[in-house]
Design a protein around this motif. Sequence first.
Motif, short mmCIF file in Angstrom:
data_model
loop_
_atom_site.label_atom_id
_atom_site.label_comp_id
_atom_site.label_asym_id
_atom_site.label_seq_id
_atom_site.Cartn_x
_atom_site.Cartn_y
_atom_site.Cartn_z
N VAL A 68 12.35 -6.39 -5.74
CA VAL A 68 11.68 -5.12 -6.39
C VAL A 68 10.53 -5.61 -7.15
N GLU A 69 10.87 -6.67 -7.84
CA GLU A 69 9.79 -7.34 -8.52
C GLU A 69 8.49 -7.96 -7.78
N ASP A 109 0.96 -1.17 0.06
CA ASP A 109 -0.05 0.12 0.04
C ASP A 109 0.92 1.38 -0.04
N TYR A 110 1.41 1.54 -1.18
CA TYR A 110 2.55 2.69 -1.39
C TYR A 110 1.87 4.08 -0.79
N GLU A 111 0.38 4.22 -0.82
CA GLU A 111 -0.09 5.68 -0.42
C GLU A 111 0.16 5.85 0.88
N ALA A 116 -5.25 4.71 -5.32
CA ALA A 116 -4.12 5.58 -5.27
C ALA A 116 -3.25 5.20 -6.35
N GLY A 125 6.98 -4.21 -6.26
CA GLY A 125 6.57 -3.40 -7.08
C GLY A 125 7.27 -1.97 -6.97
N PHE A 126 7.71 -1.76 -5.66
CA PHE A 126 8.55 -0.30 -5.28
C PHE A 126 9.53 -0.73 -4.35
N PHE A 164 0.90 4.20 -7.42
CA PHE A 164 2.13 4.17 -7.04
C PHE A 164 3.23 3.90 -8.10
N PRO A 165 4.75 4.00 -7.91
CA PRO A 165 5.48 4.01 -9.01
C PRO A 165 5.77 2.57 -9.08
N HIS A 166 5.52 1.83 -10.16
CA HIS A 166 5.48 0.39 -10.33
C HIS A 166 6.84 -0.02 -11.16
N ALA A 167 7.74 -0.61 -10.47
CA ALA A 167 9.11 -0.92 -11.06
C ALA A 167 8.91 -1.68 -12.09
N ALA A 168 7.73 -2.52 -12.23
CA ALA A 168 7.80 -3.67 -13.35
C ALA A 168 7.42 -2.76 -14.66
#
Lengths: 210, 408
Positions: free
Chosen positions: A118-119, A89-91, B44, A122-123, B46-50
Amino acid sequence: MKCVYCFQPVHPKTDWRNAFLPGRPSRLCEECMNGFEVITEGCPRCCNPRYSETCPDCRHDSALLSNTSLLFYNDFAKEWMARFKYRGDYELIASMSVFLPYFVRGKAVPVPLSDVRVEERGFNQAEAITELLMKRPRPYLKRSHSEKQAKKSKQERERGANPFLPVQQVRGNLLLIDDIYTTGTTMKQAAAVLKENGADSVRGLTLFHS
Amino acid sequence: MFSGQWLLKQELPDYIDPSTLPAHPGIIRRQCQRCGNKARYKFARFPHAACGKKCLYCRNCILMGRVASCEVLYEMPSSVQLPIPDTLKWEGALTRHQQHAADEIKNTVIRRGQLLVHAVCGAGKTEMIFPGIEAALARGERVCIATPRADVVRELYPRLRQAFPGVPAAALYGGHSAQVTYTPVVLSTTHQLYRYKQAFDVLFIDEVDAFPYHNDPSLQRAAREAAKPDAAIIHLTATPGRKQKNIPKVFVPVRYHGHPLPVPMFHLFPRIRKKLPHIEAGDRQLLIFAPTISRAEEIAAELCVPHVHSDTPEREEVIDAFRNCKIHTLVTTTILERGVTFPSVDVYVIDAGHDVFDEAALVQIAGRAGRSSDDPDGDVRFYMEGKTDAVIAARDAIKKMNKRGYNT
């Protein structure tokens, strides 16, 4: 406005501190805000809140000059972290803005994640914090893949090989940024690599200290 | 168990190749395809790396894993289920009223459509659905029993296993490890229904008016989507709300042991917010309800007894200990107001005038007492500052149900 963590409406209060100038915008409701415990006193080198003098871990020299942690890693913070980091939950990072300092010195180096991690997530959570500090993230480090630190004991962490690799020669005072400081092994390993490649000094900034 | 679910890539079991499964985009037109969330503030980016872009993701169902706009949900194929005849091994007898409701449920299972079963607390709702489940299994249909409360799932599961020993069943609730095989019977919390799409022929929703299901449209949508379009949906409750008004209804006014519901006694106690009334320990076990978690902790500290609330880590163990009579007195919040059975308890409500105790909650709480046929009475006491509408409505509702039970 809704609380970024529990979705309940937030009722901002007006008092003498923010009557004329708006205060720092908080995305948390009062209840969630009280869940976090701010570290006010701790080890002067690593902010360990259990000590008021230099803690046993910090008595010998390391490449990491000092570390600042903002919040105590209590049960509420653990739940927050599980949702932020593991559920993705990046937010939620926006809820940390009230606790962060206005300004910090040094070139920001977020602690990198391995490509596998990272994969999976996702971040990179350290880059999220860097962005919140409004600093440019500097990709000075790479990380080879290893088991999660959270699943290892202290001895295993210290014995493990340094997973960080330098990307380029660096200069100046650096600020390593990560989400949590547990034993400090990660930060110290990263700081050692940066030091070897020309950094003048390396300090640390983490959100939590367990 | 997985079949009929829509899963994220990381939720797929290892032995399945994702490329063989039908895939659905995670978010279409700002609507989460798993939980149906449309609220703007629950999305929301988010900056997705994939994919290197700022991707949209749903924050409503984030605790089940992140559904992002650039990712897909994999649909697990449904297995063919063969009819399983003669599955019910339960040997109890149903009362006249129970039998009537059980027949109605069975008819609904066969005819399809919706049904509301309004049965007083302790009427034996679980036993009434057994013939319906048996009928569905005999027709080769998949059954789901959903309820908003994880405690209810935990209590229902062993009873279901006992009644249907030959049928594989899965119990799903948050924090519980998943079983992998296909099961014709699924017992789950309503939150877990987010993952199912058009999976069930028969869906029982127990305690339809309970928090959080009753005022969460996304959970109600999840329940609708989990059932097939022509499924039979049966709602069970002791205190139907206004929303269930237009559904065909069957009423069970008498408890299975035939004794009336205990009518609550009112004790006015002006300083209830600060001080505790004198509580003497009777022969029965005592269940004390407190309005808030902090008040429950205070009362428990004052009486030196254990307490449970939604954040108690060892909640299951404490409830089990109370059920096995290892604890005499237990302080709790409204989490134990419904769906749980203790054979012989007295129930005291501290500060019954508090806002969290609405009419339905108070009727349910009063229904915890006198549930076994060996001890059909129980003291139900409401301690309060002054009478409120909810308290009076709850007592009137109980009296009315008792009256209806004995005039027919």
